[in-house]
Scaffold this motif. Sequence first.
Motif, PDB file in Angstrom:
ATOM      1  N   THR A 105       5.483   7.008  -0.436  1.00  0.00           N
ATOM      2  CA  THR A 105       5.134   6.119  -1.541  1.00  0.00           C
ATOM      3  C   THR A 105       4.448   4.861  -1.028  1.00  0.00           C
ATOM      4  O   THR A 105       3.424   4.423  -1.572  1.00  0.00           O
ATOM      5  N   ALA A 106       5.021   4.249   0.019  1.00  0.00           N
ATOM      6  CA  ALA A 106       4.415   3.063   0.604  1.00  0.00           C
ATOM      7  C   ALA A 106       3.034   3.380   1.174  1.00  0.00           C
ATOM      8  O   ALA A 106       2.088   2.596   1.017  1.00  0.00           O
ATOM      9  N   GLY A 107       2.915   4.537   1.812  1.00  0.00           N
ATOM     10  CA  GLY A 107       1.622   4.934   2.357  1.00  0.00           C
ATOM     11  C   GLY A 107       0.562   5.084   1.277  1.00  0.00           C
ATOM     12  O   GLY A 107      -0.579   4.632   1.435  1.00  0.00           O
ATOM     13  N   PHE A 108       0.952   5.696   0.162  1.00  0.00           N
ATOM     14  CA  PHE A 108      -0.017   5.858  -0.925  1.00  0.00           C
ATOM     15  C   PHE A 108      -0.349   4.513  -1.564  1.00  0.00           C
ATOM     16  O   PHE A 108      -1.483   4.291  -1.992  1.00  0.00           O
ATOM     17  N   GLY A 109       0.634   3.613  -1.637  1.00  0.00           N
ATOM     18  CA  GLY A 109       0.345   2.274  -2.144  1.00  0.00           C
ATOM     19  C   GLY A 109      -0.713   1.580  -1.310  1.00  0.00           C
ATOM     20  O   GLY A 109      -1.633   0.939  -1.850  1.00  0.00           O
ATOM     21  N   LEU A 110      -0.617   1.722   0.015  1.00  0.00           N
ATOM     22  CA  LEU A 110      -1.632   1.137   0.899  1.00  0.00           C
ATOM     23  C   LEU A 110      -2.987   1.807   0.701  1.00  0.00           C
ATOM     24  O   LEU A 110      -4.029   1.130   0.705  1.00  0.00           O
ATOM     25  N   VAL A 111      -2.978   3.130   0.531  1.00  0.00           N
ATOM     26  CA  VAL A 111      -4.229   3.855   0.280  1.00  0.00           C
ATOM     27  C   VAL A 111      -4.901   3.334  -0.987  1.00  0.00           C
ATOM     28  O   VAL A 111      -6.128   3.153  -1.031  1.00  0.00           O
ATOM     29  N   SER A 115      -8.550   1.649  -0.980  1.00  0.00           N
ATOM     30  CA  SER A 115      -9.626   2.362  -1.677  1.00  0.00           C
ATOM     31  C   SER A 115     -10.401   1.451  -2.623  1.00  0.00           C
ATOM     32  O   SER A 115     -11.559   1.738  -2.953  1.00  0.00           O
ATOM     33  N   ILE A 116      -9.777   0.371  -3.074  1.00  0.00           N
ATOM     34  CA  ILE A 116     -10.479  -0.568  -3.958  1.00  0.00           C
ATOM     35  C   ILE A 116     -11.707  -1.156  -3.263  1.00  0.00           C
ATOM     36  O   ILE A 116     -12.745  -1.391  -3.893  1.00  0.00           O
ATOM     37  N   PHE A 117     -11.607  -1.346  -1.951  1.00  0.00           N
ATOM     38  CA  PHE A 117     -12.673  -2.003  -1.197  1.00  0.00           C
ATOM     39  C   PHE A 117     -13.566  -1.015  -0.451  1.00  0.00           C
ATOM     40  O   PHE A 117     -14.625  -1.416   0.046  1.00  0.00           O
ATOM     41  N   LEU A 161      -5.129  -1.399  -8.340  1.00  0.00           N
ATOM     42  CA  LEU A 161      -4.467  -2.579  -7.785  1.00  0.00           C
ATOM     43  C   LEU A 161      -3.017  -2.668  -8.263  1.00  0.00           C
ATOM     44  O   LEU A 161      -2.100  -2.900  -7.452  1.00  0.00           O
ATOM     45  N   VAL A 162      -2.801  -2.465  -9.552  1.00  0.00           N
ATOM     46  CA  VAL A 162      -1.442  -2.530 -10.114  1.00  0.00           C
ATOM     47  C   VAL A 162      -0.555  -1.469  -9.493  1.00  0.00           C
ATOM     48  O   VAL A 162       0.589  -1.746  -9.088  1.00  0.00           O
ATOM     49  N   TRP A 163      -1.043  -0.237  -9.403  1.00  0.00           N
ATOM     50  CA  TRP A 163      -0.230   0.845  -8.828  1.00  0.00           C
ATOM     51  C   TRP A 163      -0.008   0.643  -7.339  1.00  0.00           C
ATOM     52  O   TRP A 163       1.074   0.935  -6.816  1.00  0.00           O
ATOM     53  N   GLY A 164      -1.006   0.145  -6.632  1.00  0.00           N
ATOM     54  CA  GLY A 164      -0.834  -0.089  -5.199  1.00  0.00           C
ATOM     55  C   GLY A 164       0.250  -1.110  -4.915  1.00  0.00           C
ATOM     56  O   GLY A 164       1.154  -0.874  -4.100  1.00  0.00           O
ATOM     57  N   VAL A 165       0.182  -2.243  -5.603  1.00  0.00           N
ATOM     58  CA  VAL A 165       1.194  -3.282  -5.412  1.00  0.00           C
ATOM     59  C   VAL A 165       2.557  -2.800  -5.902  1.00  0.00           C
ATOM     60  O   VAL A 165       3.585  -3.003  -5.236  1.00  0.00           O
ATOM     61  N   LEU A 167       3.776   0.264  -6.203  1.00  0.00           N
ATOM     62  CA  LEU A 167       4.374   1.282  -5.339  1.00  0.00           C
ATOM     63  C   LEU A 167       4.911   0.680  -4.048  1.00  0.00           C
ATOM     64  O   LEU A 167       5.945   1.114  -3.525  1.00  0.00           O
ATOM     65  N   LEU A 168       4.222  -0.315  -3.519  1.00  0.00           N
ATOM     66  CA  LEU A 168       4.721  -0.981  -2.310  1.00  0.00           C
ATOM     67  C   LEU A 168       6.028  -1.717  -2.591  1.00  0.00           C
ATOM     68  O   LEU A 168       6.957  -1.690  -1.769  1.00  0.00           O
ATOM     69  N   ILE A 169       6.116  -2.361  -3.742  1.00  0.00           N
ATOM     70  CA  ILE A 169       7.360  -3.052  -4.110  1.00  0.00           C
ATOM     71  C   ILE A 169       8.493  -2.037  -4.297  1.00  0.00           C
ATOM     72  O   ILE A 169       9.615  -2.235  -3.803  1.00  0.00           O
TER      73      ILE A 169
END
Length: 236
Positions: A105-111, A115-117, A161-165, A167-169
């Motif tokens: 989950t954390a890995g996908f959050g970072l992805v 990917s945004i950039f 952005l919302v899902w990335g942040v 999922l990391l939380i």
Amino acid sequence: MPAPDGAAYEPGVPSVRQLLPSILFGALVPLGVYYAVRHHVHSDAQALIIAGLFPVAWILVQFVRQRTVDPVGAIVLFGFAIGVLTSTLLGGNAYVLKIRDSVFTAGFGLVCLISIFTHGRPAIFFVGRYLSAGNDPDKVAAFDELHELPTGQRTFRVLTLVWGVGLLIEASSRLVLAAVLPTGVFLGVSPAITGVCIGAMFLFTVRYSNRARRQAEVLRAGEKPAPPVPLSEPGG
């Protein structure tokens, strides 16, 4: 947005009903199995492995039925295999098995955030397209049109952005709790944390997507050329 060319398919956020089987067999059934078998095995690790077999079985059944490789299912299978192997090498370490989902989950959050950039179409676009359209070429083409709406690119970037942040939380909180809580308590608390986080992000996705689609329709309507002014009749 109306379905293109009169098709019944409406591209957009997948319904909760589509996700219910995965929620049931991926979270609720393993939790019940763990509590049922824990007192009949020697360790938490053994109980976690037995409970983890049920999501694996569900993924394999889906593969046999659909004859397609599910990327999400493949990640779950890979994570389960790595977790079992690592736990065994560490002498039956239960912590590794408790956090295996959180690591991915954390890995996908970072992805998502990366990917945004780095990509014109960020990660959540591809996840949403797979969950909504599957491998159907017509549905995939219809979903691709969402990205071409006037608000499409910004919408998918904000959602990513919302899902990335988020999922990391979610993953970080479970990584910490897995270390400080007994396994049985952690397994009871963990689905609640995931449910709150995923539910909040899913609700945001639905509302934000619908608002963005309405804005796109307004913008498209404003871009339409004005109707030609009729010529007056001679002598009128």
